[in-house]
Enzyme design. Structure first.
Site, mmCIF file in Angstrom:
data_model
loop_
_atom_site.group_PDB
_atom_site.id
_atom_site.type_symbol
_atom_site.label_atom_id
_atom_site.label_comp_id
_atom_site.label_asym_id
_atom_site.label_seq_id
_atom_site.Cartn_x
_atom_site.Cartn_y
_atom_site.Cartn_z
ATOM 1 N N GLY A 137 0.822 -1.212 0.000
ATOM 2 C CA GLY A 137 0.000 0.000 0.000
ATOM 3 C C GLY A 137 0.854 1.259 0.000
ATOM 4 N N VAL A 182 -3.212 -7.436 -2.054
ATOM 5 C CA VAL A 182 -2.714 -8.219 -0.909
ATOM 6 C C VAL A 182 -3.674 -9.330 -0.488
ATOM 7 C CG1 VAL A 182 -1.310 -6.303 -0.002
ATOM 8 C CG2 VAL A 182 -3.636 -6.646 0.877
ATOM 9 N N TYR A 226 -13.431 -3.150 10.593
ATOM 10 C CA TYR A 226 -12.079 -2.582 10.637
ATOM 11 C C TYR A 226 -11.383 -2.906 11.963
ATOM 12 C CZ TYR A 226 -8.476 1.082 10.057
ATOM 13 O OH TYR A 226 -7.296 1.780 9.937
ATOM 14 N N ALA A 274 -12.015 -5.346 14.028
ATOM 15 C CA ALA A 274 -11.724 -6.791 14.099
ATOM 16 C C ALA A 274 -10.473 -7.104 13.282
ATOM 17 C CB ALA A 274 -12.912 -7.607 13.592
HETATM 18 P P1 NAD Z 1 -4.655 5.321 2.132
HETATM 19 O O1 NAD Z 1 -6.030 4.922 1.708
HETATM 20 O O2 NAD Z 1 -4.198 6.716 1.911
HETATM 21 O O3 NAD Z 1 -3.577 4.342 1.462
HETATM 22 C C1 NAD Z 1 -3.768 2.956 1.462
HETATM 23 C C2 NAD Z 1 -3.028 2.369 0.271
HETATM 24 O O4 NAD Z 1 -3.274 0.958 0.283
HETATM 25 C C3 NAD Z 1 -3.518 2.906 -1.075
HETATM 26 O O5 NAD Z 1 -2.420 3.241 -1.903
HETATM 27 C C4 NAD Z 1 -4.315 1.748 -1.631
HETATM 28 O O6 NAD Z 1 -4.312 1.672 -3.070
HETATM 29 C C5 NAD Z 1 -3.598 0.548 -1.031
HETATM 30 N N1 NAD Z 1 -4.453 -0.632 -1.001
HETATM 31 C C6 NAD Z 1 -5.776 -0.705 -0.684
HETATM 32 N N2 NAD Z 1 -6.216 -1.951 -0.844
HETATM 33 C C7 NAD Z 1 -5.165 -2.703 -1.267
HETATM 34 C C8 NAD Z 1 -5.005 -4.071 -1.612
HETATM 35 N N3 NAD Z 1 -6.040 -4.919 -1.582
HETATM 36 N N4 NAD Z 1 -3.773 -4.495 -1.995
HETATM 37 C C9 NAD Z 1 -2.732 -3.640 -2.059
HETATM 38 N N5 NAD Z 1 -2.828 -2.325 -1.764
HETATM 39 C C10 NAD Z 1 -4.039 -1.866 -1.373
HETATM 40 O O7 NAD Z 1 -4.576 4.918 3.662
HETATM 41 P P2 NAD Z 1 -3.577 5.395 4.829
HETATM 42 O O8 NAD Z 1 -4.310 6.362 5.667
HETATM 43 O O9 NAD Z 1 -2.251 5.749 4.277
HETATM 44 O O10 NAD Z 1 -3.496 4.051 5.667
HETATM 45 C C11 NAD Z 1 -2.396 3.156 5.624
HETATM 46 C C12 NAD Z 1 -2.569 2.127 6.721
HETATM 47 O O11 NAD Z 1 -2.617 2.778 7.996
HETATM 48 C C13 NAD Z 1 -3.861 1.312 6.614
HETATM 49 O O12 NAD Z 1 -3.625 -0.028 7.007
HETATM 50 C C14 NAD Z 1 -4.769 1.988 7.620
HETATM 51 O O13 NAD Z 1 -5.771 1.122 8.095
HETATM 52 C C15 NAD Z 1 -3.771 2.361 8.691
HETATM 53 N N6 NAD Z 1 -4.211 3.433 9.586
HETATM 54 C C16 NAD Z 1 -4.475 4.671 9.091
HETATM 55 C C17 NAD Z 1 -4.894 5.670 9.982
HETATM 56 C C18 NAD Z 1 -5.178 7.070 9.520
HETATM 57 O O14 NAD Z 1 -5.616 7.869 10.346
HETATM 58 N N7 NAD Z 1 -4.964 7.408 8.258
HETATM 59 C C19 NAD Z 1 -5.049 5.386 11.324
HETATM 60 C C20 NAD Z 1 -4.770 4.098 11.789
HETATM 61 C C21 NAD Z 1 -4.346 3.134 10.901
#
Ligand code: NAD
Length: 245
Positions: free
Chosen positions: A9, A62, A153, A155
């Site tokens: 990602g 993934v 989410y 879970a």
């Molecule tokens: P984002 O949506 O900006 O980026 C996520 C990336 O993952 C994107 O580039 C998307 O194309 C890719 N992606 C989605 N599904 C995919 C798949 N099936 N296979 C491969 N790639 C895939 O999100 P983010 O905010 O940068 O979040 C990144 C991680 O951090 C995530 O796991 C999210 O749950 C976690 N997270 C984010 C926050 C927040 O506040 N932004 C808080 C806690 C946890």
């Protein structure tokens, strides 16, 4: 030989910041994302130009075990080793428990939880042979505390912690450390879509009185893959401005 990291990602958001941080530390980077390949390629080209490390872009969902198997095999063949894996790819499909569509529950579990498992399964044998590996998986504060409208989410993110702790126990003997990071509220495209009111409520609950930035998470990943963290495994590091204590 330079070390190699897979960051899932990583075409944008937190994943991209992690890829940049690890490149700054000298890692070659496999930019893995499900978005059209141009997105990952742009990030890979940018990092290669800026930091002079080797990079390769992969289009990989993934949640598909086949796609993950092919990707990991190609990374190992292209770079010669896999020293760090960062399971960052994640999605949300929020809604009240009773109204949540089954496909939205399944989709979030498939990407966030099964996707993490898929990468562990393919990368651990490579790291075991090397007798060296650093695995960091991005969980969430929601995986620790739960959150209304996020049963799927939360879970999935609690599950990521379960995988991390079990694998840490299984592979400590192979010199593989497995840790998780639990971000709070980070400004990314994932959170930009939330209503202003929700964002203001979030801010009020953050003791350090600012939203997290992608670099805050990337810096913590940088620490956990470094030699300074060689005696840390099976842990969940909260990076959330003090939201969860
Ligand atoms: P984002 O949506 O900006 O980026 C996520 C990336 O993952 C994107 O580039 C998307 O194309 C890719 N992606 C989605 N599904 C995919 C798949 N099936 N296979 C491969 N790639 C895939 O999100 P983010 O905010 O940068 O979040 C990144 C991680 O951090 C995530 O796991 C999210 O749950 C976690 N997270 C984010 C926050 C927040 O506040 N932004 C808080 C806690 C946890």
């Amino acid at each position: 030989m330079a070390k190699t990291a897979i960051v899932t990602g990583s075409a944008r958001g937190i994943g991209k910041a992690i890829a940049v941080k690890l490149a700054k530390m000298g890692y070659n980077i496999a930019v893995v994302d499900a978005c059209p390949i141009e997105g990952s390629q742009e990030t890979a080209d940018e990092i290669k130009k800026e930091y002079g490390v080797e990079t390769k872009a992969y289009r990989c969902d993934v949640s598909s075990s086949e796609s993950v198997k092919e990707t990991v095999a190609d990374v190992a063949a292209t770079f010669g080793s896999i020293d760090a894996l960062v399971n960052n790819a994640g999605i949300t499909r929020d809604g009240f428990l009773v109204r949540m569509k089954e496909e939205d529950f399944d989709a979030v579990i498939a990407v966030n939880l099964k996707g993490t498992y898929n990468f562990f399964r393919e990368v651990v044998p490579v790291m075991s042979k090397q007798k060296y590996g650093r695995i960091v998986s991005i969980s969430s504060i929601v995986g620790l505390e739960g959150n209304a409208c996020q049963v799927n989410y939360s879970a999935s993110k609690a599950g990521v912690i379960g995988i991390t702790k079990s694998a840490a126990r299984e592979y400590a003997g192979k010199n593989i450390t497995c840790n998780a990071i639990a971000p709070g509220f980070v400004q990314t495209p994932m959170t930009d879509v939330l209503p202003e009111k929700v964002k203001e409520q979030m801010l009020a609950g953050i003791p350090l009185k600012r939203y997290g930035q992608v670099e805050d998470i990337a810096n913590a990943v940088g620490f956990l893959v470094s030699d300074d963290a060689s005696y840390i495994t099976g842990q969940v590091l909260s990076v959330d401005g003090g939201m969860h204590m």
